[in-house]
Design an enzyme around this catalytic site. Structure first.
Site, PDB file in Angstrom:
ATOM      1  N   VAL A   1      42.938  30.472  48.752  1.00  7.06           N
ATOM      2  CA  VAL A   1      42.819  31.625  49.639  1.00  7.06           C
ATOM      3  C   VAL A   1      43.428  31.240  50.985  1.00  7.06           C
ATOM      4  CG1 VAL A   1      41.264  33.254  50.771  1.00  7.06           C
ATOM      5  CG2 VAL A   1      40.721  32.396  48.478  1.00  7.06           C
TER       6      VAL A   1
ATOM      7  N   ASP B   1      28.520  39.269  39.449  1.00  9.30           N
ATOM      8  CA  ASP B   1      28.418  37.898  39.974  1.00  9.30           C
ATOM      9  C   ASP B   1      27.937  37.911  41.424  1.00  9.30           C
ATOM     10  OD1 ASP B   1      28.540  35.142  39.824  1.00  9.30           O
ATOM     11  OD2 ASP B   1      30.649  35.034  40.389  1.00  9.30           O
TER      12      ASP B   1
ATOM     13  N   LYS C   1      44.421  35.927  48.457  1.00  3.17           N
ATOM     14  CA  LYS C   1      43.934  35.089  47.352  1.00  3.17           C
ATOM     15  C   LYS C   1      45.050  34.952  46.329  1.00  3.17           C
ATOM     16  CE  LYS C   1      39.775  35.632  45.771  1.00  3.17           C
ATOM     17  NZ  LYS C   1      38.593  36.171  45.046  1.00  3.17           N
TER      18      LYS C   1
ATOM     19  N   LEU D   1      42.424  28.760  53.689  1.00  2.00           N
ATOM     20  CA  LEU D   1      41.004  28.944  54.003  1.00  2.00           C
ATOM     21  C   LEU D   1      40.101  28.255  53.002  1.00  2.00           C
ATOM     22  CD1 LEU D   1      41.055  32.756  54.928  1.00  2.00           C
ATOM     23  CD2 LEU D   1      41.010  30.807  56.504  1.00  2.00           C
TER      24      LEU D   1
END
Length: 671
Positions: free
Chosen positions: A24, A136, A39, A16
């Protein structure tokens, strides 16, 4: 490039995306038959400090996100390592990131902006209450499902507040969205996520980030300057939102919103505020400000550049009020013998999870099947609206003509003719009122939008287990248990009382940890498809001294073990099922038993009777695909210890992909 076909039990379908730390993948869990996102990060070959730190951050992501189960947080299912890779198995989100849409210069209508921000802040409130700070928040870490729901992803640099890992001197984050305290490498808390969310709101309102440039330039601006107000850059940014953004992005953490929920409430309040009145030109001197905006609400065109300062012309405030109205519409004990404790009678609460996808500004979600809900007696039911008939048109009455003169047939002493009295007038027919107009049912899209809004509200209630759904007529049925205040007030902006069937019982806040432990295994509002364990009192839920306690259950749709526990308001727990042998109280041990899917179960014991202290208590039940506890708990123990172990057992079984379903019901013990 190496091709990976499987990681552990997971089949790899395709890549992905790739980043600095790893790749990922889209994967497939063949046991549960669901799509997942995996991931990966390469394990360091040598003890290099930088790569070891990256791996430690990767493990912290699994640790932080694995304890957060919420509709607006990307769920983490599993963690594993191979000889050269570590990987996290996560919920697959069937939509793009917010960054992908912003990079294509997508402009969001105000209603879409509010929806994304409310989802984001709901997820942050949940994580902050559990001591996890994201650190984040940025568009790349906000995923959008196909139904428009926002989910927070990548807790890779999250810090657990109570952990020794929280420390100053570490600069982590993305510069354009970093708070002043992050740039100064100070200790951060939940308010740094408030700042970053304020930056994100600014970008959604204006299409621009508040500060641009290199690392040094952004740092200088964040620490020393204020960006232009959003309404100065975009004609579609309502002026009341300027103050919301300004407070969220305050330089000092103590000047920001104290919580994510306070931030969300401020946005809702700003939606109801009218635009500031315009000062007439003849009443003032030249005003150096933005030119007057047209009352347009939705615009997909770039914001026009600002002309030179000019006098503000006189104009009516009505268009502004109308625009504000349009914006609002668009966004909107222990005593039962020796162990029992009790609580209010309440409808059983069942439990599960939900899932969602990309926010196209005008996405429409397909309808969800409606459940059949029987209102509990004595609860609020929707009122019936009557329509006053329109006044009927005036009808002129018809008057009979006069009777002609009849000549006399015999002589009379008078010369006057005898006149017959006129017959009475024929009354006019009574006008019939027009038939009342047919009540138009909400469309499927409207019902689904309402369902999402109520589900978002319900998931944001931290000390509550709230289930239910939206009926075909638009009536919202809510059932469950809440452990704080009158939460109905916070629902009023979404659903009026006349359209709410309220079946939620209030309990003391001592039960909040219990509800937190059950939160991830009780189906949330609007989810009628997840595994459901049904629990209710047999007979009445208000019991007097000496009356027996009996419960009825219907097992979920998988073979399962069962636990039923009585949580008292004095902080004690009595395990109702399974019990250990107790000769003193003439109790025999319950043998291990696996219940069939959908099997009805009735539990009762002659010893389960009501006694002092009286009050409101709770009975909880957990069905699990395998044995929940390694230990064999005594029949009685403290709630603090038991709830902690219950939470750990639920987390451990979830990590092993076990199946779980939970429920809670209250009862009230009376003298």
């Amino acid at each position: 490039m190496e091709t990976i076909e499987a990681l552990g039990k997971y089949e790899i379908k395709r890549a992905l995306g790739r980043g600095a730390m790893g790749t990922v993948y889209e994967g497939w869990d063949p046991i549960i038959a669901r799509r997942v996102a995996i991931k990966t990060v390469r394990l360091p070959e040598n003890a290099d400090p930088e790569t070891e730190d990256a791996l430690a951050r990767f493990r912290r992501e699994a640790q932080a996100a694995g304890r957060l189960t919420h509709p607006n947080i990307v769920g983490v299912y599993d963690y594993g390592e191979t000889s050269d890779l570590a990987y996290i198995v996560m919920e697959f989100v069937d939509g793009p990131s917010l960054k992908a849409l912003l990079d294509k210069n997508e402009r969001f209508a105000l209603a879409d902006t509010i929806r994304v921000m409310q989802d984001l802040l709901s997820g942050l409130q949940f994580s902050h209450e559990r001591g996890v700070v994201h650190r984040d928040i940025k568009p790349a870490n906000v995923m959008l499902t196909s139904t428009g729901q926002a989910k927070i992803a990548d807790f890779g640099i999250a810090r657990i507040e109570s952990s020794s890992m929280t420390q100053a001197g570490t600069l982590l984050g993305t510069p354009a969205y970093m708070s002043p305290e992050q740039f100064m490498a100070q200790v951060v808390d939940a308010r740094t996520d408030i700042y970053s969310s304020g930056v994100l709101l600014y970008q959604l309102l204006t299409g621009e980030r508040p500060f641009e440039g290199g690392m040094s330039a952004i740092m200088h601006k964040v620490l020393n300057t204020d960006p232009p107000a959003p309404s100065e850059l975009s004609v579609t940014a309502p002026p009341p939102f300027d103050a919301v953004v300004r407070r969220a992005m305050a330089k000092r953490p103590e000047d920001r919103f104290p919580t994510a929920s306070a931030f969300a409430e401020a946005m809702q309040t700003a939606l109801t505020k009218p635009a500031a009145p315009v000062i007439a030109a003849e009443e003032t001197t030249l005003v150096a400000a933005s030119p007057p905006r047209q009352p347009a609400v939705r615009s997909s065109e770039p914001a026009p550049s600002r002309p030179a300062a000019a006098p503000v012309p006189k104009r009516s405030s009505m268009p502004i009020a109308a625009a504000a109205a349009i914006l609002l519409l668009a966004a909107t004990g222990g005593g039962a013998w020796w162990f029992l404790s009790r609580t209010h009678g309440s409808a059983p609460v069942a439990v599960a999870t939900s899932s969602t996808s990309p926010v196209q500004p005008t996405s429409v979600t397909p309808p969800v099947a409606e459940p059949t809900v029987t209102p509990a007696p004595g609860k609020v039911t929707p009122s019936t609206t009557t329509t006053t008939p329109s006044p009927a048109p005036f009808v002129q009455p018809q008057i009979a003509p006069p009777t002609p003169v009849v000549p006399p047939t015999t002589p009379a002493p008078s010369t006057q003719a005898m006149i017959a009295p006129p017959p009475p007038a024929i009354p006019a027919p009574m006008p019939q009122p027009p038939p009342p107009p047919a009540v138009q049912k909400p469309s499927a899209a409207e019902l689904d939008a309402l369902r999402r809004r109520v589900a978002q509200w319900a998931s944001g209630q931290s000390c509550a287990l709230l289930g239910g759904d939206v009926g075909e007529s638009g009536t919202v049925t809510l059932n469950g248990v809440a452990g704080h205040g009158d939460i109905r007030q916070s629902l009023l902006p979404i659903v009026p009382p006349s359209e709410t069937d309220w079946q939620v019982d209030s309990v003391a806040r001592v039960f909040c940890p219990v509800m937190t432990a059950l939160h991830r295994i009780v189906p949330p509002f609007g989810d009628m498809n997840g595994p459901r364990l049904r629990l209710q009192m047999e007979g009445k839920s208000r019991l007097h001294d000496g009356e027996a306690v009996r419960v009825k259950l219907v097992m979920p749709d998988f073979p399962s073990r069962l636990r039923v526990d009585y949580i008292a308001h004095d902080g004690s727990v009595q395990h109702l099922y399974p019990q250990q042998a107790d000769r003193k109280n003439s109790l025999t041990a319950d043998p291990p038993h696996t219940f069939a899917p959908g099997e009805p179960v009735t539990l009762g014991n002659p010893a389960w009777v009501i006694g002092e202290p009286y009050g409101t208590d709770m009975i909880i039940a957990v069905a699990s695909s395998e044995q929940l506890f390694d230990r064999r708990p005594d029949n009685q123990e403290k709630a603090e210890t038991y709830v902690r172990d219950l939470q750990a057992a639920i987390d451990a079984l979830s990590q092993r992909n076990g199946r779980l379903a939970g429920a809670a019901v209250t009862l009230e013990a009376l003298p």
